[in-house]
Enzyme design. Structure first.
Site, PDB file in Angstrom:
ATOM      1  N   SER A 128       0.800  -1.227   0.000  1.00 44.15           N
ATOM      2  CA  SER A 128       0.000   0.000   0.000  1.00 44.15           C
ATOM      3  C   SER A 128       0.835   1.281   0.000  1.00 44.15           C
ATOM      4  O   SER A 128       0.499   2.227  -0.720  1.00 44.15           O
ATOM      5  CB  SER A 128      -0.966   0.010   1.187  1.00 44.15           C
ATOM      6  OG  SER A 128      -1.978  -0.923   0.966  1.00 44.15           O
ATOM      7  N   THR A 187      -6.421  -3.672   6.851  1.00 42.12           N
ATOM      8  CA  THR A 187      -6.343  -5.018   6.299  1.00 42.12           C
ATOM      9  C   THR A 187      -6.526  -6.049   7.413  1.00 42.12           C
ATOM     10  O   THR A 187      -6.907  -5.710   8.534  1.00 42.12           O
ATOM     11  CB  THR A 187      -5.061  -5.179   5.431  1.00 42.12           C
ATOM     12  OG1 THR A 187      -5.091  -6.451   4.816  1.00 42.12           O
ATOM     13  CG2 THR A 187      -3.795  -5.035   6.233  1.00 42.12           C
ATOM     14  N   LYS A 235     -10.707  -5.856   9.583  1.00 35.69           N
ATOM     15  CA  LYS A 235     -11.741  -5.266   8.725  1.00 35.69           C
ATOM     16  C   LYS A 235     -13.141  -5.227   9.354  1.00 35.69           C
ATOM     17  O   LYS A 235     -13.903  -4.315   9.077  1.00 35.69           O
ATOM     18  CB  LYS A 235     -11.801  -6.012   7.387  1.00 35.69           C
ATOM     19  CG  LYS A 235     -10.584  -5.753   6.515  1.00 35.69           C
ATOM     20  CD  LYS A 235     -10.738  -6.419   5.157  1.00 35.69           C
ATOM     21  CE  LYS A 235      -9.528  -6.127   4.289  1.00 35.69           C
ATOM     22  NZ  LYS A 235      -9.731  -6.510   2.900  1.00 35.69           N
ATOM     23  N   GLY A 261     -14.351 -13.069   5.624  1.00 33.67           N
ATOM     24  CA  GLY A 261     -14.442 -11.622   5.437  1.00 33.67           C
ATOM     25  C   GLY A 261     -14.167 -11.188   4.003  1.00 33.67           C
ATOM     26  O   GLY A 261     -14.810 -10.264   3.491  1.00 33.67           O
ATOM     27  N   ALA A 262     -13.230 -11.865   3.347  1.00 35.45           N
ATOM     28  CA  ALA A 262     -12.894 -11.475   1.968  1.00 35.45           C
ATOM     29  C   ALA A 262     -14.084 -11.703   1.039  1.00 35.45           C
ATOM     30  O   ALA A 262     -14.375 -10.869   0.171  1.00 35.45           O
ATOM     31  CB  ALA A 262     -11.680 -12.268   1.489  1.00 35.45           C
ATOM     32  N   ASN A 265     -17.973 -23.190   0.592  1.00 32.25           N
ATOM     33  CA  ASN A 265     -16.994 -23.048   1.666  1.00 32.25           C
ATOM     34  C   ASN A 265     -16.727 -24.373   2.370  1.00 32.25           C
ATOM     35  O   ASN A 265     -17.620 -25.209   2.482  1.00 32.25           O
ATOM     36  CB  ASN A 265     -17.505 -22.029   2.693  1.00 32.25           C
ATOM     37  CG  ASN A 265     -16.419 -21.618   3.658  1.00 32.25           C
ATOM     38  OD1 ASN A 265     -15.305 -21.296   3.231  1.00 32.25           O
ATOM     39  ND2 ASN A 265     -16.709 -21.637   4.943  1.00 32.25           N
ATOM     40  N   LYS A 271     -21.037 -21.906   7.318  1.00 29.15           N
ATOM     41  CA  LYS A 271     -20.611 -20.498   7.185  1.00 29.15           C
ATOM     42  C   LYS A 271     -21.093 -19.910   5.859  1.00 29.15           C
ATOM     43  O   LYS A 271     -21.477 -18.735   5.779  1.00 29.15           O
ATOM     44  CB  LYS A 271     -19.084 -20.403   7.267  1.00 29.15           C
ATOM     45  CG  LYS A 271     -18.622 -19.567   8.454  1.00 29.15           C
ATOM     46  CD  LYS A 271     -17.159 -19.697   8.688  1.00 29.15           C
ATOM     47  CE  LYS A 271     -16.337 -18.628   8.010  1.00 29.15           C
ATOM     48  NZ  LYS A 271     -14.901 -18.799   8.314  1.00 29.15           N
ATOM     49  N   TYR A 320      -2.461 -11.855  -3.834  1.00 29.10           N
ATOM     50  CA  TYR A 320      -1.444 -11.392  -4.777  1.00 29.10           C
ATOM     51  C   TYR A 320      -0.087 -11.969  -4.410  1.00 29.10           C
ATOM     52  O   TYR A 320       0.310 -11.968  -3.249  1.00 29.10           O
ATOM     53  CB  TYR A 320      -1.357  -9.854  -4.780  1.00 29.10           C
ATOM     54  CG  TYR A 320      -0.046  -9.367  -5.322  1.00 29.10           C
ATOM     55  CD1 TYR A 320       0.909  -8.809  -4.484  1.00 29.10           C
ATOM     56  CD2 TYR A 320       0.265  -9.522  -6.664  1.00 29.10           C
ATOM     57  CE1 TYR A 320       2.133  -8.406  -4.977  1.00 29.10           C
ATOM     58  CE2 TYR A 320       1.481  -9.120  -7.167  1.00 29.10           C
ATOM     59  CZ  TYR A 320       2.408  -8.562  -6.314  1.00 29.10           C
ATOM     60  OH  TYR A 320       3.615  -8.176  -6.793  1.00 29.10           O
ATOM     61  N   GLY A 359      -4.700 -11.237  -7.508  1.00 30.25           N
ATOM     62  CA  GLY A 359      -5.469 -10.087  -7.059  1.00 30.25           C
ATOM     63  C   GLY A 359      -4.735  -8.761  -7.101  1.00 30.25           C
ATOM     64  O   GLY A 359      -5.172  -7.797  -6.467  1.00 30.25           O
TER      65      GLY A 359
HETATM   66  P1  ATR Z   1     -10.708 -13.654   5.233  1.00 31.53           P
HETATM   67  O1  ATR Z   1     -11.089 -12.432   5.992  1.00 31.53           O
HETATM   68  O2  ATR Z   1      -9.424 -13.592   4.485  1.00 31.53           O
HETATM   69  O3  ATR Z   1     -11.826 -14.169   4.376  1.00 31.53           O
HETATM   70  P2  ATR Z   1     -11.363 -15.622   7.182  1.00 31.53           P
HETATM   71  O4  ATR Z   1     -12.577 -14.853   7.554  1.00 31.53           O
HETATM   72  O5  ATR Z   1     -10.523 -16.253   8.255  1.00 31.53           O
HETATM   73  O6  ATR Z   1     -10.355 -14.737   6.367  1.00 31.53           O
HETATM   74  O7  ATR Z   1     -11.809 -16.741   6.123  1.00 31.53           O
HETATM   75  C1  ATR Z   1     -10.905 -17.627   5.557  1.00 31.53           C
HETATM   76  C2  ATR Z   1     -11.649 -18.446   4.509  1.00 31.53           C
HETATM   77  O8  ATR Z   1     -10.731 -19.328   3.861  1.00 31.53           O
HETATM   78  C3  ATR Z   1     -12.737 -19.311   5.094  1.00 31.53           C
HETATM   79  O9  ATR Z   1     -13.782 -19.401   4.157  1.00 31.53           O
HETATM   80  C4  ATR Z   1     -12.006 -20.644   5.268  1.00 31.53           C
HETATM   81  O10 ATR Z   1     -12.864 -21.762   5.316  1.00 31.53           O
HETATM   82  P3  ATR Z   1     -13.553 -22.206   6.720  1.00 31.53           P
HETATM   83  O11 ATR Z   1     -14.688 -21.282   6.926  1.00 31.53           O
HETATM   84  O12 ATR Z   1     -13.959 -23.608   6.496  1.00 31.53           O
HETATM   85  O13 ATR Z   1     -12.479 -22.069   7.769  1.00 31.53           O
HETATM   86  C5  ATR Z   1     -11.185 -20.671   4.011  1.00 31.53           C
HETATM   87  N1  ATR Z   1     -10.027 -21.563   4.082  1.00 31.53           N
HETATM   88  C6  ATR Z   1      -8.881 -21.367   4.776  1.00 31.53           C
HETATM   89  N2  ATR Z   1      -8.014 -22.397   4.575  1.00 31.53           N
HETATM   90  C7  ATR Z   1      -8.631 -23.258   3.729  1.00 31.53           C
HETATM   91  C8  ATR Z   1      -8.269 -24.504   3.142  1.00 31.53           C
HETATM   92  N3  ATR Z   1      -7.078 -25.077   3.384  1.00 31.53           N
HETATM   93  N4  ATR Z   1      -9.154 -25.100   2.313  1.00 31.53           N
HETATM   94  C9  ATR Z   1     -10.352 -24.541   2.047  1.00 31.53           C
HETATM   95  N5  ATR Z   1     -10.761 -23.355   2.582  1.00 31.53           N
HETATM   96  C10 ATR Z   1      -9.918 -22.725   3.413  1.00 31.53           C
END
Ligand code: ATR
Length: 282
Positions: A19, A64, A68, A132-133, A153, A158, A229, A251
């Site tokens: 940034s 970030t 967020k 969150g993303a 997911n 979720k 990214y 990204g």
């Molecule tokens: P962000 O704000 O980056 O979205 P987050 O809220 O912690 O971070 O969400 C991470 C996302 O990546 C979730 O959807 C998570 O799946 P779960 O809800 O089942 O935890 C997903 N994720 C992380 N590691 C993963 C993996 N190895 N395989 C599949 N999904 C994964």
């Protein structure tokens, strides 16, 4: 104006953030003098950090991970975009108030439609991840009127919750959108083919890690887009290409475009993003 505009990016981890370089490039285009800090801030230290920053004349801050959602509690006014996303990636001072906004969805759809020339209208889109993303980008995607949007997911509940939450907030009337949520089981993933597959999971932050998607998922995919990214192609991008996706993207463009929109909120100036889009900062 020789007084420097005080800006910052905060989160944890933060050392990797580009940034400061992105905003310096924007500022140079207008001869705007900026002072851009990069500070490690946790949810526990967020409130104090923001209070100190704005008290000292701070103008705007990029927010970030993992701040967020929490940051929304620290603004006087929340934009519609941030309310729909239940998250913000920018807070700025204006008229003695603090405003929270979310420019992630704007950045993504601008990169997809204008830079990569992938129109979202009437398309079938799969979003992987429901954190969150995903929340940050889905309202902007719905605005572009795709025909079908599926959120898949690892933790199915979720994804279902995210869909239920959004249906209560986004006006889906007048949009003939088919909106579905589910887990990562093959029968759910392979029930359609997708013009666009977006990886919003955090898996790409762990080098070498794979979501374990069925290869057939990418047959017919025009673009597989990773919100993450990196200098090298992510595992998701490599798997998409091996599965037959026509094109892949990371990204970087979204990062630049969300930054440009944040810069506009801070300065009322709209920077040209073309140079940065061509030449990622190493
Ligand atoms: P962000 O704000 O980056 O979205 P987050 O809220 O912690 O971070 O969400 C991470 C996302 O990546 C979730 O959807 C998570 O799946 P779960 O809800 O089942 O935890 C997903 N994720 C992380 N590691 C993963 C993996 N190895 N395989 C599949 N999904 C994964």
């Amino acid at each position: 104006m020789d007084k420097k505009l005080k800006l910052a990016v905060i989160g944890k981890p933060i050392s990797h953030s580009k940034s400061p370089e992105i905003h310096q490039d924007f500022a140079n285009q207008f001869d705007t003098k900026i002072e851009f800090r990069k500070d490690e801030v946790t949810p526990e230290t967020l409130e104090t950090w923001l209070a100190d920053f704005f008290k000292a004349g701070g103008k705007g801050v990029s927010i970030t991970l993992p701040l967020k959602e929490e940051a929304l509690n620290n603004a006087d006014e929340i934009s519609d975009r941030a309310r729909l996303a239940s998250a913000c990636n920018v807070i700025y001072a204006k008229d003695e108030k603090l405003f929270a906004d979310c420019t992630d969805g704007f950045g993504l759809t601008k990169d997809l439609e204008e830079n990569l020339k992938v129109r979202l209208k009437d398309k079938k889109i799969l979003i992987l991840g429901a954190g969150g993303a995903a929340r940050g980008i889905i309202p902007s995607i719905i605005e572009k009127k795709p025909a079908k949007l599926k959120v898949a997911n690892r933790t199915e509940s979720k994804a279902l919750l995210l869909k239920e939450d959004l249906e209560g907030k986004v006006d889906l009337k007048g949009k003939s959108l088919i909106f579905q949520a589910g887990g990562l089981a093959d029968d759910f993933l392979l029930a359609d083919s997708y013009d666009l597959v977006i990886n919003s999971t955090s898996v790409s932050t762990q080098a070498g890690e794979s979501i374990g998607l069925p290869k057939a998922l990418f047959s017919g995919t025009k673009l597989a887009y990773d919100l993450f990214y990196a200098a090298e192609k992510t595992v998701f991008m490599q798997e998409a290409l091996a599965g037959g996706a026509e094109k892949v993207s990371d990204g970087w463009g979204m990062l630049v475009e969300q930054g440009a929109e944040s810069f506009r909120l801070w300065t009322n100036l709209i920077p040209d993003t073309s140079r940065l889009l061509e030449k990622p900062i190493d």
